[in-house]
Scaffold this active site. Sequence first.
Site, short mmCIF file in Angstrom:
data_model
loop_
_atom_site.label_atom_id
_atom_site.label_comp_id
_atom_site.label_asym_id
_atom_site.label_seq_id
_atom_site.Cartn_x
_atom_site.Cartn_y
_atom_site.Cartn_z
N SER A 184 -3.44 1.30 -5.75
CA SER A 184 -2.24 2.15 -5.77
C SER A 184 -2.12 2.88 -4.45
CB SER A 184 -2.35 3.17 -6.91
OG SER A 184 -3.41 4.07 -6.63
N ASP A 185 -0.93 3.39 -4.18
CA ASP A 185 -0.79 4.26 -3.01
C ASP A 185 -1.28 5.66 -3.44
OD1 ASP A 185 1.77 4.39 -0.43
OD2 ASP A 185 -0.15 5.42 -0.61
N TRP A 186 -1.37 6.57 -2.48
CA TRP A 186 -1.96 7.88 -2.71
C TRP A 186 -1.35 8.59 -3.92
CZ3 TRP A 186 -5.97 10.34 -0.10
CH2 TRP A 186 -6.19 11.67 -0.44
N GLU A 187 -2.12 8.70 -5.01
CA GLU A 187 -1.69 9.38 -6.23
C GLU A 187 -0.40 8.81 -6.82
OE1 GLU A 187 -1.74 13.60 -5.69
OE2 GLU A 187 -3.93 13.67 -5.77
N SER A 188 -0.02 7.59 -6.44
CA SER A 188 1.23 7.05 -6.98
C SER A 188 1.10 6.73 -8.47
CB SER A 188 1.64 5.78 -6.21
OG SER A 188 0.70 4.75 -6.44
#
Length: 752
Positions: A282-286
């Site tokens: 995932s992207d940062w905290e997505s």
Amino acid sequence: MKTIFLYSLYILLMALMSCAGKNSDNTASPIENRVDEILSQMTLREKIGQMNQLNSPGSVTGDMVSLISTGQLGSVLNEANPEIINEMQRIALEESPHGIPLLFARDVIHGFKTIFPIPLGLASSFNTGLVKTCSEIAASEAWSAGINWTFAPMIDIVRDPRWGRVAESFGEDPYLVSELGVAVIKGFQGDDLSAENTLIACAKHFAGYGASEGGRDYNSTLIPPRELHDIYLPPFRAAVDAGVRTFMPGFNDLDGVPATGNAYLLREVLRDQWKFDGFVVSDWESTYELIDHGFAADEKAAAYRAVKAGVNMEMAAGTYSDNIADLVEQGLLDEPLIDRAVREILRVKMELGLFDNPYIPAGKQNNFGGPFNMEIARKAAGQSMVLLKNEKNILPLQEGTKIALIGPMANEMYEQLGTWNFDGDSSLTVTPLEALRERAGDDRVLFTKGLRNSRDKNRDGFREAYSMASASDIIVFCAGEEAIITGEAHSRAFLDLPGAQDELIKELHKTGKPVVLVILAGRPLTIGEVSEYADAVIYAWHPGTMGGAALADILYGDINPSGKLPVTFPKTEGQIPLYYNHKNTGRPVMPDEWVHIDDIPEKAFQTSLGNTSHYIDAGYEPLYPFGYGLSYTTFEYSDLKADRPALDPGDTLTIDFLMTNTGERSGEETAQLYIRDPVGNVTRPVRELKGFKRVHLEAGESKRVTFMLPARSLAFHDVNMKYIVEPGEFHVWVGGDSNAALKTKFTIKNKK
Ligand code: GLC
């Protein structure tokens, strides 16, 4: 009863999945065998640990030690100290339940210590070989710091320069972005991912993030299926075919379904159709942001949606480690699904050779910089710069010219490195000031910034700049954007030069001295008006460590500029989105068929202006088209031929033409091949890039150039969303930009 059924289903599924790694003779590959063996020994908690990536605290702290030693971590983000990395790895190998090594990830977007031009600048080189070499150097430097995974290439298609992340993209064209993305993947991963100096690459952001509505970062993306498949997905398909081992979904919601929870993208397209067998991070905290999207009610639901959609590893958020065990115990997630997610992670770790060579050898740590790296950085910066204007051939500069070097970007060691520069060593930077004084002699270069920074509106420095300009032969003005007003989360609604740069340039123009405007920026800017006050304009992007040296090379003609624009430059923000491969519409405008708002007669009748698709105050053309770029010489294209008038859908057409250097000096020109399908069962773009080639020609030299055009490259998703090569007439152009005029035609025959 149900338990027996579930267990036998589990066994069957494991057997089926272990086939995934079977060799052609149906024997499991050594990697798949090793994965099976480890997986069969892992507890659910340990499997979840592999799906967890956390940001490094910058030291081997108590929490980190216990997470690693109990097998609750699969990867560490943003650690670039090899000693710390080796110590974390030692704990993983020696103290965790199964000794599974960690992946160490870092954004190495356009260089590590040696910084290359921003990707939009690299794209202007249209040089896949050079871009690959830049990635190889970046991989070797990052690997020597202990990093073994990076989140690049960013292969989002971008048609909106307001979006700050256009800086880290390769631009608006699917073919160019595909070719450059593949070059980066091959540069990072090499031919053998288990070798030294290689990094796992990551195709991002899957998919459509570059279409953030209004060019406002993180905004929704509304992309119709055909546009998604024919424009935004091709670079990602090319990445899979090139062997990229990880993917990252975007922050965006795609027509209401956030990419991080989008099973259509991550399972149906990526895995079922494209057969991708690496893993998705995932992207940062997505994952957590699925709550903000309104796509999940809470963290547990967010974790559930992301795992079901196909996100193997969670970056930074922690919802996986907090919730997956409960979700499995409550029967909401099947453990086989977790096994599949972990299998794909372990597979890539083994392909990397991490189980066999987990540490960075002491003698190979922190191997940065060096003459070759700097030479390539200089070459890349030189080929990325685009000559947009050169009236009266004011360039190249004459030896001995007295230069007034002015502007807020003329001597900024950090700013010229651009966005996504996490580890760049700005002490290595060669600025325009340093390079010009080196090239011309200190006494030949007067310098003042005139403004404190690119956003400064204070005119106090104007007087000194004016008097310095008056005492010189020529003004070289370095304008642009500081790095921080480009890149992620830094969208701009106005695209002019920020601060009082325009005013200062206009003021200096009053001296009557020639002006060379050099722009160091992270996006196309609306420079039409300010360019009127310059005799020459060079778009240098953020050119990286050796940007100043490359600029001096170009200003003095030591190299001939060859950059071509990978994005369309609008005259004004009001024209956006504006891109070359647009549709013709039912009312295309012809050059002399529109009247500018200032020229409209009073009380003109409603239909007297011609009802065509344009703006009455900006027309319909861009400031500069895709593919545009000048040289210190001139090139001519002639004698275009196709090797046959018609071909079968499975054939390849040979297109060849003559290129002549009609100027006084040698140069390199990127010849471009465009096609058009004038009639389709859906409307088709007025032009599509299908080939490009850098061609070197001595003054007066001619050579024939050939493009191979497979009919399959003309395929598109038709009215029924079937991917077809449609029979019929096609037009072909070759030339130096997307307005290429030299044209021929051919036909695709009906299937026999
Ligand atoms: C960022 C970016 C992504 C990057 C990641 C890790 O927010 O969206 O491209 O790789 O976080 O830094």
